[in-house]
Every structure is written in structure tokens, then in C-alpha cells.
Design an enzyme around this catalytic site. Structure first.
Site, PDB file in Angstrom:
ATOM      1  N   GLU A 138       0.697  -1.029  -0.100  1.00 26.19           N
ATOM      2  CA  GLU A 138       0.011  -0.096   0.008  1.00 26.19           C
ATOM      3  C   GLU A 138       0.869   0.981   0.166  1.00 26.19           C
ATOM      4  O   GLU A 138       1.716   1.245   0.936  1.00 26.19           O
ATOM      5  CB  GLU A 138      -0.819  -0.128   1.210  1.00 26.19           C
ATOM      6  CG  GLU A 138      -1.729   1.133   1.271  1.00 26.19           C
ATOM      7  CD  GLU A 138      -3.200   1.018   1.929  1.00 26.19           C
ATOM      8  OE1 GLU A 138      -3.500  -0.116   1.977  1.00 26.19           O
ATOM      9  OE2 GLU A 138      -3.966   2.401   2.251  1.00 26.19           O
ATOM     10  N   ARG A 139       0.771   2.170  -0.926  1.00 26.15           N
ATOM     11  CA  ARG A 139       1.564   3.252  -1.181  1.00 26.15           C
ATOM     12  C   ARG A 139       3.214   2.802  -1.425  1.00 26.15           C
ATOM     13  O   ARG A 139       3.973   3.590  -0.875  1.00 26.15           O
ATOM     14  CB  ARG A 139       1.450   4.309   0.002  1.00 26.15           C
ATOM     15  CG  ARG A 139      -0.068   4.470   0.609  1.00 26.15           C
ATOM     16  CD  ARG A 139      -0.823   4.963  -0.713  1.00 26.15           C
ATOM     17  NE  ARG A 139      -2.280   5.010  -0.218  1.00 26.15           N
ATOM     18  CZ  ARG A 139      -3.117   5.525  -1.163  1.00 26.15           C
ATOM     19  NH1 ARG A 139      -2.995   5.514  -2.311  1.00 26.15           N
ATOM     20  NH2 ARG A 139      -4.572   5.406  -0.511  1.00 26.15           N
ATOM     21  N   LYS A 260      -4.578  -0.295  13.772  1.00 21.83           N
ATOM     22  CA  LYS A 260      -5.269   0.914  13.125  1.00 21.83           C
ATOM     23  C   LYS A 260      -6.789   0.301  13.510  1.00 21.83           C
ATOM     24  O   LYS A 260      -7.086  -0.663  12.728  1.00 21.83           O
ATOM     25  CB  LYS A 260      -4.861   1.009  11.673  1.00 21.83           C
ATOM     26  CG  LYS A 260      -5.865   1.931  10.989  1.00 21.83           C
ATOM     27  CD  LYS A 260      -5.444   2.145   9.491  1.00 21.83           C
ATOM     28  CE  LYS A 260      -6.435   3.008   8.876  1.00 21.83           C
ATOM     29  NZ  LYS A 260      -6.074   3.107   7.330  1.00 21.83           N
ATOM     30  N   GLU A 264     -10.881   4.772   8.903  1.00 24.98           N
ATOM     31  CA  GLU A 264     -10.925   4.280   7.696  1.00 24.98           C
ATOM     32  C   GLU A 264     -11.633   3.032   7.393  1.00 24.98           C
ATOM     33  O   GLU A 264     -11.211   2.111   6.546  1.00 24.98           O
ATOM     34  CB  GLU A 264      -9.828   4.514   6.681  1.00 24.98           C
ATOM     35  CG  GLU A 264      -9.297   5.868   6.841  1.00 24.98           C
ATOM     36  CD  GLU A 264      -8.070   6.128   5.969  1.00 24.98           C
ATOM     37  OE1 GLU A 264      -7.256   5.305   5.653  1.00 24.98           O
ATOM     38  OE2 GLU A 264      -7.806   7.527   5.442  1.00 24.98           O
ATOM     39  N   ARG A 297      -2.945   3.600  16.591  1.00 25.95           N
ATOM     40  CA  ARG A 297      -2.644   4.994  15.668  1.00 25.95           C
ATOM     41  C   ARG A 297      -3.826   5.862  15.955  1.00 25.95           C
ATOM     42  O   ARG A 297      -4.907   5.575  16.524  1.00 25.95           O
ATOM     43  CB  ARG A 297      -2.604   4.643  14.506  1.00 25.95           C
ATOM     44  CG  ARG A 297      -1.434   3.699  13.839  1.00 25.95           C
ATOM     45  CD  ARG A 297      -1.610   3.150  12.604  1.00 25.95           C
ATOM     46  NE  ARG A 297      -1.032   4.211  11.743  1.00 25.95           N
ATOM     47  CZ  ARG A 297      -1.507   4.722  10.701  1.00 25.95           C
ATOM     48  NH1 ARG A 297      -2.756   4.083  10.432  1.00 25.95           N
ATOM     49  NH2 ARG A 297      -1.096   5.423   9.915  1.00 25.95           N
ATOM     50  N   ARG A 314     -12.098  17.632   9.430  1.00 28.19           N
ATOM     51  CA  ARG A 314     -11.317  16.463   9.522  1.00 28.19           C
ATOM     52  C   ARG A 314     -10.153  16.801  10.517  1.00 28.19           C
ATOM     53  O   ARG A 314      -9.683  15.910  11.171  1.00 28.19           O
ATOM     54  CB  ARG A 314     -10.986  16.052   8.279  1.00 28.19           C
ATOM     55  CG  ARG A 314      -9.722  15.011   8.144  1.00 28.19           C
ATOM     56  CD  ARG A 314      -9.806  14.470   6.755  1.00 28.19           C
ATOM     57  NE  ARG A 314      -8.374  13.277   6.806  1.00 28.19           N
ATOM     58  CZ  ARG A 314      -8.061  12.964   5.807  1.00 28.19           C
ATOM     59  NH1 ARG A 314      -9.008  12.539   4.721  1.00 28.19           N
ATOM     60  NH2 ARG A 314      -7.044  11.909   5.802  1.00 28.19           N
ATOM     61  N   ASP A 343      -3.075  14.233   6.704  1.00 31.24           N
ATOM     62  CA  ASP A 343      -2.563  13.142   6.189  1.00 31.24           C
ATOM     63  C   ASP A 343      -1.277  13.204   5.221  1.00 31.24           C
ATOM     64  O   ASP A 343      -1.313  13.151   3.903  1.00 31.24           O
ATOM     65  CB  ASP A 343      -3.658  12.372   5.249  1.00 31.24           C
ATOM     66  CG  ASP A 343      -3.072  11.028   4.911  1.00 31.24           C
ATOM     67  OD1 ASP A 343      -2.057  10.315   5.366  1.00 31.24           O
ATOM     68  OD2 ASP A 343      -3.752  10.341   4.304  1.00 31.24           O
ATOM     69  N   GLU A 365       4.821   9.816  13.772  1.00 28.72           N
ATOM     70  CA  GLU A 365       4.451   8.943  12.563  1.00 28.72           C
ATOM     71  C   GLU A 365       5.066  10.016  11.420  1.00 28.72           C
ATOM     72  O   GLU A 365       4.252  10.840  11.115  1.00 28.72           O
ATOM     73  CB  GLU A 365       3.184   8.220  12.483  1.00 28.72           C
ATOM     74  CG  GLU A 365       3.198   7.465  11.306  1.00 28.72           C
ATOM     75  CD  GLU A 365       1.984   6.861  11.181  1.00 28.72           C
ATOM     76  OE1 GLU A 365       0.973   7.180  11.870  1.00 28.72           O
ATOM     77  OE2 GLU A 365       1.802   6.005  10.177  1.00 28.72           O
ATOM     78  N   GLU A 371       3.854   9.119  -0.656  1.00 29.40           N
ATOM     79  CA  GLU A 371       2.557   9.139  -1.149  1.00 29.40           C
ATOM     80  C   GLU A 371       2.216  10.338  -1.943  1.00 29.40           C
ATOM     81  O   GLU A 371       1.527  10.456  -2.771  1.00 29.40           O
ATOM     82  CB  GLU A 371       1.845   8.881   0.039  1.00 29.40           C
ATOM     83  CG  GLU A 371       0.287   8.864  -0.360  1.00 29.40           C
ATOM     84  CD  GLU A 371      -0.767   7.982   0.664  1.00 29.40           C
ATOM     85  OE1 GLU A 371      -0.346   7.720   1.927  1.00 29.40           O
ATOM     86  OE2 GLU A 371      -1.944   8.239   0.443  1.00 29.40           O
ATOM     87  N   GLU A 489       6.790  21.815  -2.966  1.00 28.18           N
ATOM     88  CA  GLU A 489       5.704  22.735  -2.317  1.00 28.18           C
ATOM     89  C   GLU A 489       4.979  23.529  -3.315  1.00 28.18           C
ATOM     90  O   GLU A 489       3.980  23.698  -3.499  1.00 28.18           O
ATOM     91  CB  GLU A 489       6.245  23.012  -1.142  1.00 28.18           C
ATOM     92  CG  GLU A 489       5.160  23.800  -0.259  1.00 28.18           C
ATOM     93  CD  GLU A 489       5.610  24.313   1.245  1.00 28.18           C
ATOM     94  OE1 GLU A 489       6.724  23.995   1.357  1.00 28.18           O
ATOM     95  OE2 GLU A 489       4.714  24.770   1.822  1.00 28.18           O
ATOM     96  N   TRP A 519     -14.073  12.672   1.905  1.00 25.12           N
ATOM     97  CA  TRP A 519     -12.925  12.446   2.826  1.00 25.12           C
ATOM     98  C   TRP A 519     -12.326  13.754   3.396  1.00 25.12           C
ATOM     99  O   TRP A 519     -11.581  13.913   4.458  1.00 25.12           O
ATOM    100  CB  TRP A 519     -11.703  12.221   1.956  1.00 25.12           C
ATOM    101  CG  TRP A 519     -11.844  10.774   0.896  1.00 25.12           C
ATOM    102  CD1 TRP A 519     -12.374  10.630  -0.046  1.00 25.12           C
ATOM    103  CD2 TRP A 519     -11.456   9.658   1.697  1.00 25.12           C
ATOM    104  NE1 TRP A 519     -12.329   9.265  -0.544  1.00 25.12           N
ATOM    105  CE2 TRP A 519     -11.872   8.478   0.672  1.00 25.12           C
ATOM    106  CE3 TRP A 519     -11.151   9.076   2.837  1.00 25.12           C
ATOM    107  CZ2 TRP A 519     -11.870   7.326   0.711  1.00 25.12           C
ATOM    108  CZ3 TRP A 519     -11.144   7.677   3.064  1.00 25.12           C
ATOM    109  CH2 TRP A 519     -11.345   6.946   2.124  1.00 25.12           C
TER     110      TRP A 519
HETATM  111  C1  GCU Z   1      -3.399   7.383   4.094  1.00 24.27           C
HETATM  112  C2  GCU Z   1      -3.070   6.427   3.120  1.00 24.27           C
HETATM  113  C3  GCU Z   1      -3.997   5.199   3.167  1.00 24.27           C
HETATM  114  C4  GCU Z   1      -3.640   4.721   4.748  1.00 24.27           C
HETATM  115  C5  GCU Z   1      -3.934   5.620   5.615  1.00 24.27           C
HETATM  116  C6  GCU Z   1      -3.204   5.205   6.954  1.00 24.27           C
HETATM  117  O1  GCU Z   1      -4.708   7.810   4.053  1.00 24.27           O
HETATM  118  O2  GCU Z   1      -3.847   6.799   1.923  1.00 24.27           O
HETATM  119  O3  GCU Z   1      -3.433   4.172   2.177  1.00 24.27           O
HETATM  120  O4  GCU Z   1      -4.105   3.543   4.982  1.00 24.27           O
HETATM  121  O5  GCU Z   1      -3.078   6.888   5.247  1.00 24.27           O
HETATM  122  O6  GCU Z   1      -2.370   5.791   7.542  1.00 24.27           O
HETATM  123  O7  GCU Z   1      -3.778   4.522   7.725  1.00 24.27           O
END
Ligand code: GCU
Length: 657
Positions: A138-139, A260, A264, A297, A314, A343, A365, A371, A489, A519
Site C-alpha cells: 500500500e503506497r 489501526k 477508515e 494509531r 477532519r 495526512d 509518525e 505518497e 511545495e 474524505w
Molecule cells: C493514508 C493512505 C492510506 C493509509 C492511511 C493510514 O490515508 O492513503 O493508504 O491506509 O493513510 O495511514 O492508515
């Protein structure tokens, strides 16, 4: 040179050539064997002959010595005549001190007498991998996972190379799997993957690294065959206790869990009306007998927002969700907090939970997987941004109020504090896809170990260790790295607004990509103004900061300009401090950022013939892409604002209609 070895590739060193060395220690163990072989390799290549294990007849002696007076991860490095000694209170410190010695040999040769004392600033320095068991990441922007393939744990030579690399930058904890624990990954807790995990844990432990697993809060249901995951249910508690007992008794150096939850779409204690603290503490009690930790987290927010709703913010939700729980977490729980409240955008304010939480163990973190900062196709050296976060004064009123001291646990007797980064490595031979992205990997380790280092020093160290000393290479690479974040930036979303990216994959410009989505990341541009009012006249987010920060952020006239559109809704004709309008500032930033990216290509081309051909070509290709892509960013963003306002660039530069 072998660039697959990054900064750990060794070559003959002029002042060491022909010198004889011996390598002496009374210590033993897997970790000591590893560091002895590393020193042996380095010395052999640098001098031309293997070091001996007795010091009588050699020119120089390297001694690794335990000194109970010293910190177990700190070290003292001394050269006194023909004796180099690495002293530490523990084996991890001997590893770090030995790498430091190798770096000194590599960059300075034998040198005169010296004494260096070093102690890692943060107790936990962690690498978080978002690897999935099917081998995807992921990413991930540098090839497939090297931890997993076809739903199995992979252990091979690269695992050993990886552990060595991490140890060489002072990393002492690693979570190998994605925080979104899907499919087979939930079964990492079970017997099914145990034998491979034992091999992996042994390798990491051999380099002083604790293995952590990301877990799914619903594991009792998903893999335990139960019908509940309620943390107050004694059967759930018993299952976690037994699972933890098995893991800690079989995996050497096992550290605990990364979680986590209620974020999400991930399952969590909310399903049973329990709090984050109740959920985290249940797990913490299961790992407590073994000295284990639970890293929980704070990336929790409502991801089902209605864009029409202009009240819900958010940015405010992570703080709101956790601040009331301060002091309610067990002493082996660590809250993991992203550097900013949203994020990993290229510019965000520092997360208000830093300094806000006073009675809770925390961990910062970062994300070095780029990303939102060019996905390792754009060069973007992140250390200047990390440094700003670490040096930020939270005005918390505690004895130590800088982020770097807070996350090191300076206000607390506990050692459950630290820094982590979402990793940028994969199976690509050069580890990070873009060769220059390795500077972020090296830099993160260096900064976590010693946050007083400057981004320049770190970049210079990385270049010298990886590419050797060639003044033009050093000079041009430094120029590229040190201007890359500012350029990125400038040519992307302006002044803290963020998010003008393509949805889902987050690459490339798309001004309204997230504008009508769920989001919670809206710029709300009209023909006359842009941004969200987060002052106390708007969503009130600014109130999460203590004075003097609240007042600073709360007013347009005092708000740092780089964060202007994060905190405020501002008219395009607003006059910035240098006299330009906001609109003109946006236009100019985009022209300047793209110009800088074009300059990277030129600077790199000057290095032709001075670098390994393959590396040269690979980076050139990416820099050319970046230069082109940055003009796409520039033109799309500038055109968007031009169409809204119909005001041309004051300097007459080309903006497309
Ligand atoms: C971001 C990211 C996700 C990831 C999330 C996280 O939103 O796009 O892929 O799961 O962060 O930190 O849990």
C-alpha cells in the site's frame, strides 16, 4: 560500485591500504557475529587484507567493549593511537558504534585521535511497512514487497540485507505488514506462518531490531473463530493472552502490536461502545508479561463526510478523539500520531496532540514513502520538513516542549516513546525506486537518532557514503536535494491547502479531485476566495493549540504564510507580506517551482561520467519526467485560478486559458 548496497558498499580507502587490523571482543551472540562480519568485510575491502582476531602484531586494533556505565544503545567511539574502541552499555550500541566507525573510515580514512559520544535521542526508532501478503505494498513505489509473496512470509538474502541496512541507520523496531490488515495477514498471528516468522525475527534480532505485527482488532472473529471482539469480554482477553504468549515465546525480540482501529473502515472497539483506551489496554495487558507494547494509531476521523457540511473539520478530529483519553492508557501503550492533523501533505501544521497529550506515551509518525510528495518519481528530500516538525515548540507548558523532546519521552520516566516512518523500500534492486529517495531512508534514521543534525549535514553524509567524494557530485546533488521540497511545495497545491491530487492513487494534479468526495479535504475555491476558515470564527480547529500558537494561527495577519490556506479562507486580492496578492503568489510559486525542477535536469547532466552509468541514466529519466510533470502541475493549477478570477499573471508569463 554496487549500488544495491546503498551506503554500505565498500571500496579501498587510500589511508587504510596495506594497514593491518585486528578485531577484538569478549562479547558473543548472533548480533556480535553480524557486526564482526560487517567490520571484517569493511576492513578487508578498505585495507586489502582481512583483520586478525588477535592484536599483537597489527598496525591497528578495533575493540568492541561493554561498558555498563553507558546507555545500552549509546556508544563512545575512541581512537587513541593504534587502538580504536567502540564502547557501549549493550550490543545495540556496539552495532551503532561500529557502523559509525565504518562511516568514519569511509569518509575520513584513518584520521587522528578522537573521542565521540553518542546516544540515540528517541528510545524507539521504527520502520513501518505497509506490505500486504499478496506481495503488493500500500503506497509502495519501489517494486513489490520483500517480506511477502503469494500469501506467504518470505525470508531470504534480502531480508538479511534489509536488517543490516536498518541497523546501520539505528532503526530498532520494524512492523512488517500493512496497518490495514486484510485477508491472509490476519493469520500472521497464528501457527500457519510461525516458522517463517521465527526465521525473520531471528534475522532482525541479530541486528538489534524488534519485530512488530500490525493486527486486526477483529482477529478473535477473523482467525479465532469467535463471535465477538469486545475488549471487555473475558474470552476475547484470554484469546489475546494466549496468542501473545505464543508469539513472545517463539519470536526472538518480538515487540508487540501496531493497531489501526476505528479508522477508515478498520474494525475497532467502537463496535462495542468501548473507547480507544479500553481497546488498547486490553491488548496491552495481553503483552505486558513479556515486556511487549501496543502501538495504537491516532489517525481516526470521519471518512464519510458530506462535502456540503462546512462545519465538520477532519483536521480537528484526531485531537478531539484522543485528548479526553489522556492518562487513560496503560504504560505499555503508545499512541502513534502523524506529523500533521490530516495526512502527510507537503505542508501541514504540527499535530496538536504533540504537547496536547501530557500523560500518555506517544510516537511521531512520518512517511518517507512519498505518497503525496511525488511517489518516488519526483525527487523530494523530506528532511527539511521533518526537521521543522521536530524543532517545533508546542508551548505545552511541560518542562520539555519541543516535539523532538516530547516524542523522545523527556517529560516521562517511560521508554515507550519514539519516532517511526512509513517506509519507502521495495524489491527494486536499488531499494527505493528513485535512487535519490534513498536519502530519505538514510535521513530518517539519522534524524531519529540525532534530531539536532541539519538536513544539509545528513544529505552530505549520505552522498559521501553512497557516491564517494567528488566535489561536483557532492555540490550538485546537495543543490538538488536541498531545493527539492521547496520546489515540490511550490508547483503543487498552494500554501497548505493540499489535496489537489488525483483521487485514490494520489499522483498528479487534479484540483477538484477530492472536492465533492467524502474524505473531508476541501479547498472550497470561489471566484474571489479559497480555503477553509479554521479560526475560532470558523471550525475552531486553531483552538486546539495553546497560546501563543492559537493567536498566531487564528489571525490572517499573523498566520505563517506557508500555512495561510490551511487556517483561513482568503481573498485572492489579499496582500501578502511582500506586497504581492495571494493570486500572484500562487502563480509565481508555480512558475518558480517548475523552473527549479527543470534546473535539476541540468545539474544532473553535469554529472555525466562521474557516476555509475546505470544510476546516472535512471535518475536522469526520472528528473526529466519530474520536470515535465511539474509543468503539468503548474499549468493546471495556474489555469484553474486564472479561469476563476480572470486575472492574468502580473509578470505576463504564459497561463493557458
Ligand atoms: C493514508 C493512505 C492510506 C493509509 C492511511 C493510514 O490515508 O492513503 O493508504 O491506509 O493513510 O495511514 O492508515
Amino acid at each position: 560500485m554496487d549500488y544495491t548496497r546503498l551506503w554500505l558498499d565498500y571500496e579501498p580507502v587510500e589511508s587504510l591500504k596495506g594497514r593491518s587490523f585486528s578485531l577484538i571482543t569478549l562479547e558473543s551472540g548472533r548480533d556480535i557475529e553480524n557486526i564482526l562480519s560487517e567490520l571484517t568485510l569493511a576492513v578487508t575491502v578498505m585495507t586489502g587484507s582481512q583483520p586478525l582476531s588477535s592484536g599483537i602484531d597489527t598496525d591497528y586494533v578495533i575493540r568492541l567493549v561493554i561498558d555498563p556505565e553507558l546507555d545500552s544503545e549509546g556508544y563512545t567511539l575512541i581512537k587513541d593511537g593504534r587502538i580504536y574502541s567502540v564502547r557501549s552499555g549493550g550490543h545495540r550500541g556496539l552495532i551503532y558504534g561500529s557502523f559509525r566507525l565504518i562511516y568514519i573510515f569511509k569518509t575520513k580514512g584513518l584520521g587522528g585521535d578522537f573521542k565521540l559520544e553518542c546516544k540515540p535521542h528517541s528510545p524507539i526508532r521504527m520502520a513501518d511497512h505497509w506490505d500486504n501478503m499478496d506481495g503488493s505494498i500500500e503506497r509502495g513505489y519501489s517494486g513489490a514487497s520483500f517480506f511477502f509473496k503469494d500469501n506467504k512470509v518470505v525470508v531470504n538474502e534480502r531480508t538479511a540485507d534489509y536488517a543490516r541496512l536498518m541497523a546501520s541507520i539505528g532503526i530498532n523496531a520494524v512492523a512488517i505488514n500493512n496497518v490495514n490488515v486484510r485477508g491472509e495477514a490476519a493469520f500472521l498471528l497464528t501457527e500457519r506462518h510461525r516458522s517463517q516468522l521465527i526465521r525473520l525475527a531471528e534475522i532482525l534480532d541479530g541486528w538489534g531490531i524488534s519485530l512488530y505485527l500490525s493486527i486486526n482488532f477483529a482477529s478473535t472473529i477473523r482467525v479465532g473463530g469467535m463471535d465477538t471482539a469486545d475488549p471487555a469480554d473475558s474470552r476475547v482477553q484470554a484469546w489475546w493472552s494466549e496468542t501473545s504468549r505464543q508469539l513472545f515465546s517463539s519470536l526472538p525480540g518480538f515487540g508487540g502490536y501496531l493497531v489501526k482501529a476505528d479508522s477508515e473502515g478498520e474494525f475497532g472497539p467502537f463496535a462495542y461502545g468501548r473507547t480507544h483506551a479500553e481497546g488498547a489496554n486490553m491488548l496491552a495487558r495481553a503483552v505486558k508479561p513479556y515486556g511487549g507494547r501496543v502501538i495504537w494509531r491516532c489517525f481516526v476521523y470521519n471518512c464519510q463526510q458530506d462535502w456540503r457540511d462546512n462545519k465538520t473539520d477532519r483536521a480537528a478530529q484526531s485531537y478531539d478523539g484522543f485528548i479526553g483519553l489522556d492518562g487513560k492508557f496503560d504504560d505499555n501503550v503508545i499512541l502513534q500520531i502523524k506529523n500533521g492533523p490530516v495526512d502527510f501533505q507537503v505542508r501541514e501544521p504540527v499535530h496538536p496532540l504533540f504537547g496536547g497529550l501530557k500523560k500518555t506515551n506517544i510516537m511521531l509518525e512520518f512517511q518517507i514513502a512519498q505518497e503525496y510528495t511525488g511517489q518516488q518519481r519526483h525527487v523530494c528530500y523530506l528532511m527539511p520538513a521533518f526537521k521543522e516538525v521536530l524543532d517545533f515548540d508546542t508551548h505545552s507548558g511541560s518542562r520539555y516542549s519541543l516535539v523532538r523532546d516530547i516524542v523522545a519521552g523527556k517529560n516521562s520516566p517511560s521508554s515507550s516513546f519514539g519516532i517511526c516512518a512509513v517506509m519507502n523500500t521495495g524489491s527494486d534492486p536499488n531499494w527505493t525506486g528513485h535512487d535519490l529517495a534513498a536519502a530519505n531512508l538514510f535521513g530518517f534514521g539519522a534524524l531519529a537518532f540525532d534530531p539536532t543534525l541539519s538536513p544539509e549535514e545528513i544529505a552530505e553524509g549520505w552522498i559521501l557514503l553512497t557516491y564517494g567524494r567528488d566535489e561536483l557530485v557532492l555540490g550538485n546533488m546537495l543543490k538538488i536535494l536541498l531545493s527539492s521540497l521547496d520546489a515540490y511545495e511550490k508547483y503543487t497545491a498552494p500554501l497548505g491547502i493540499g489535496w489537489m491530487v488525483n483521487p485514490n492513487h494520489h499522483f498528479g494534479p487534479n484540483v477538484d479531485g477530492y472536492e465533492y468526495d467524502r474524505w473531508g479535504t476541501y479547498h472550497r475555491a470561489s471566484h474571489s476566495a479559497i480555503g477553509r476558515d479554521r479560526s475560532d470564527r470558523g471550525t475552531g480547529y486553531a483552538r486546539q493549540y495553546p497560546e501563543p500558537l492559537f493567536s498566531l494561527y487564528n489571525e490572517i495577519k499573523t498566520c505563517p504564510e506557508e500555512l495561510l490556506l490551511f487556517f483561513h479562507r482568503v481573498r485572492f486580492d489579499h496582500i501578502m507580506r511582500d506586497g504581492r496578492t495571494l493570486l500572484q503568489r500562487i502563480y509565481s510559486d508555480h512558475f518558480e517551482g517548475a523552473d527549479t525542477a527543470a534546473e535539476f535536469v541540468r545539474l544532473w547532466q553535469e554529472l555525466e561520467g562521474r557516476l555509475d552509468g546505470e544510476v546516472y541514466e535512471r535518475v536522469l529519466k526520472r528528473l526529466r519526467f519530474q520536470a515535465e510533470h511539474s509543468t503539468e502541475w503548474r499549468d493546471r493549477i495556474n489555469t484553474y485560478f486564472y479561469r476563476l478570477t480572470e486575472i492574468p499573471d502580473a509578470l505576463g508569463r504564459k497561463i493557458y486559458e
